[in-house]
Design an enzyme around this catalytic site. Structure first.
Site, PDB file in Angstrom:
ATOM      1  N   GLY A 206      14.565 -46.949 -13.198  1.00  0.00           N
ATOM      2  CA  GLY A 206      13.813 -45.720 -13.474  1.00  0.00           C
ATOM      3  C   GLY A 206      12.380 -46.043 -13.861  1.00  0.00           C
ATOM      4  N   GLY A 207      12.118 -46.058 -15.163  1.00  0.00           N
ATOM      5  CA  GLY A 207      10.760 -46.212 -15.681  1.00  0.00           C
ATOM      6  C   GLY A 207       9.982 -47.372 -15.083  1.00  0.00           C
TER       7      GLY A 207
ATOM      8  N   SER B 172      17.548 -49.226 -17.946  1.00  0.00           N
ATOM      9  CA  SER B 172      16.601 -50.086 -18.668  1.00  0.00           C
ATOM     10  C   SER B 172      16.438 -51.467 -18.032  1.00  0.00           C
ATOM     11  CB  SER B 172      17.016 -50.204 -20.138  1.00  0.00           C
ATOM     12  OG  SER B 172      17.023 -48.918 -20.744  1.00  0.00           O
TER      13      SER B 172
ATOM     14  N   GLU C 283      21.174 -37.537 -15.430  1.00  0.00           N
ATOM     15  CA  GLU C 283      20.390 -36.352 -15.841  1.00  0.00           C
ATOM     16  C   GLU C 283      20.866 -35.100 -15.103  1.00  0.00           C
ATOM     17  OE1 GLU C 283      16.691 -38.347 -15.106  1.00  0.00           O
ATOM     18  OE2 GLU C 283      17.201 -39.701 -16.758  1.00  0.00           O
TER      19      GLU C 283
ATOM     20  N   TRP D 253      12.107 -42.397  -9.212  1.00  0.00           N
ATOM     21  CA  TRP D 253      10.871 -41.921  -9.852  1.00  0.00           C
ATOM     22  C   TRP D 253      11.106 -40.687 -10.721  1.00  0.00           C
ATOM     23  CZ3 TRP D 253       5.584 -42.434  -6.936  1.00  0.00           C
ATOM     24  CH2 TRP D 253       5.301 -43.790  -6.759  1.00  0.00           C
ATOM     25  N   LYS D 254      12.301 -40.117 -10.673  1.00  0.00           N
ATOM     26  CA  LYS D 254      12.587 -38.888 -11.441  1.00  0.00           C
ATOM     27  C   LYS D 254      11.476 -37.867 -11.155  1.00  0.00           C
ATOM     28  CE  LYS D 254      14.826 -41.787 -14.822  1.00  0.00           C
ATOM     29  NZ  LYS D 254      15.566 -41.811 -16.060  1.00  0.00           N
TER      30      LYS D 254
HETATM   31  C1  PEP Z   1      17.600 -44.201 -14.003  1.00  0.00           C
HETATM   32  O1  PEP Z   1      17.094 -43.146 -14.324  1.00  0.00           O
HETATM   33  O2  PEP Z   1      18.351 -44.260 -13.028  1.00  0.00           O
HETATM   34  C2  PEP Z   1      17.276 -45.389 -14.788  1.00  0.00           C
HETATM   35  C3  PEP Z   1      17.946 -46.474 -14.561  1.00  0.00           C
HETATM   36  O3  PEP Z   1      16.268 -45.258 -15.719  1.00  0.00           O
HETATM   37  P1  PEP Z   1      15.623 -46.424 -16.633  1.00  0.00           P
HETATM   38  O4  PEP Z   1      15.481 -47.637 -15.759  1.00  0.00           O
HETATM   39  O5  PEP Z   1      14.306 -45.863 -17.057  1.00  0.00           O
HETATM   40  O6  PEP Z   1      16.579 -46.650 -17.749  1.00  0.00           O
END
Ligand code: PEP
Length: 233
Positions: A216-217, A195, A87, A8-9
């Site tokens: 992530g998102g 992604s 990050e 979820w960051k």
């Molecule tokens: C992540 O932050 O680990 C990630 C995979 O982000 P996203 O799926 O948004 O690319």
């Protein structure tokens, strides 16, 4: 059985987490579901969904203002923790050695570290992807201790809507699986992250040595996350 982990960051609320846990509780799946949430949302959860944190101190207690130890994470209800996310490496200058120290602290506290490795766009363009991945695994994964999970996250693809080719993912995951075997950690699950969405998850998880995904998102809303979980048996 695949492992589907959400990151979820720095997003969400405790109410949104409650909603997600309730929604995931109704999903008919054998896949392992993990939600890695901000520290303030950690809590014990009974049932299919496991809770993880997104960072950990390499120290176990003491004068480290603002840090959170592994013991605190387990006390708060976590059973997993992400270490070495792109990050953290980019904004907090975490090296492979830092990541290994954090993963070791996680293991000592009884947590399963989800150890992230992956190349930047510059490293990819310089043809260094395989070297960065192998060094990432050898230097970030502790030599001993309990179970770990490794996540291959091409850093240029995270949050960018970009995905490597299936062949590139297969080469990276085969290298990671072979490197882990060489380190005496054969059978360690290797997740793919960057992604991942409902429309590409099944194809990615069909690739050799892809044991699940780190999302992530698309892990923030049940309507986006559940199709990823149910895309594979
Ligand atoms: C992540 O932050 O680990 C990630 C995979 O982000 P996203 O799926 O948004 O690319």
């Amino acid at each position: 059985m695949k492992i589907i982990a959400g990151n979820w960051k720095m997003n969400g609320t405790r109410a949104a987490l409650d909603e997600m846990i309730t929604a995931l509780g109704n999903v008919d799946t054998k896949n392992r579901m993990i939600l890695c949430v901000p520290f303030t949302m950690l809590r014990p959860v009974n049932g299919a969904v496991k809770i993880g944190a997104q960072d950990i101190s390499s120290h176990d207690h003491g004068a480290y203002t603002g840090e959170i130890s592994g013991g605190m994470l387990t006390d708060a209800g976590a059973s997993y923790v992400i270490v070495g996310h792109s990050e953290r490496r980019a904004y907090h200058n975490e090296s492979n050695a830092d990541v290994c120290a954090k993963a070791t602290a996680a293991l000592q506290a009884g947590l399963v570290p989800i150890i992230c490795v992956g190349e930047t766009m510059d490293e990819k363009n310089a043809d260094r992807t395989m070297e960065i991945i192998e060094h990432g695994v050898r230097e970030s994964v502790p030599q001993s201790g309990g179970d770990v999970i490794v996540a291959y996250e091409p850093r240029w693809a995270i949050g960018a809507g970009l995905t490597p080719s299936d062949d590139e993912i297969a080469s990276a995951h085969t290298l990671i699986a072979n490197t882990l075997a060489d380190m005496g950690r054969g059978g360690t699950p290797v997740l793919y992250g960057a992604s991942v969405k409902g429309n590409n998850a099944a194809q990615i998880m069909a690739i050799d040595h892809v044991d699940g995904v780190l999302v992530g998102g698309a892990s923030l809303k049940p309507d986006d996350f559940i199709p990823i979980i149910t895309s594979v048996k």
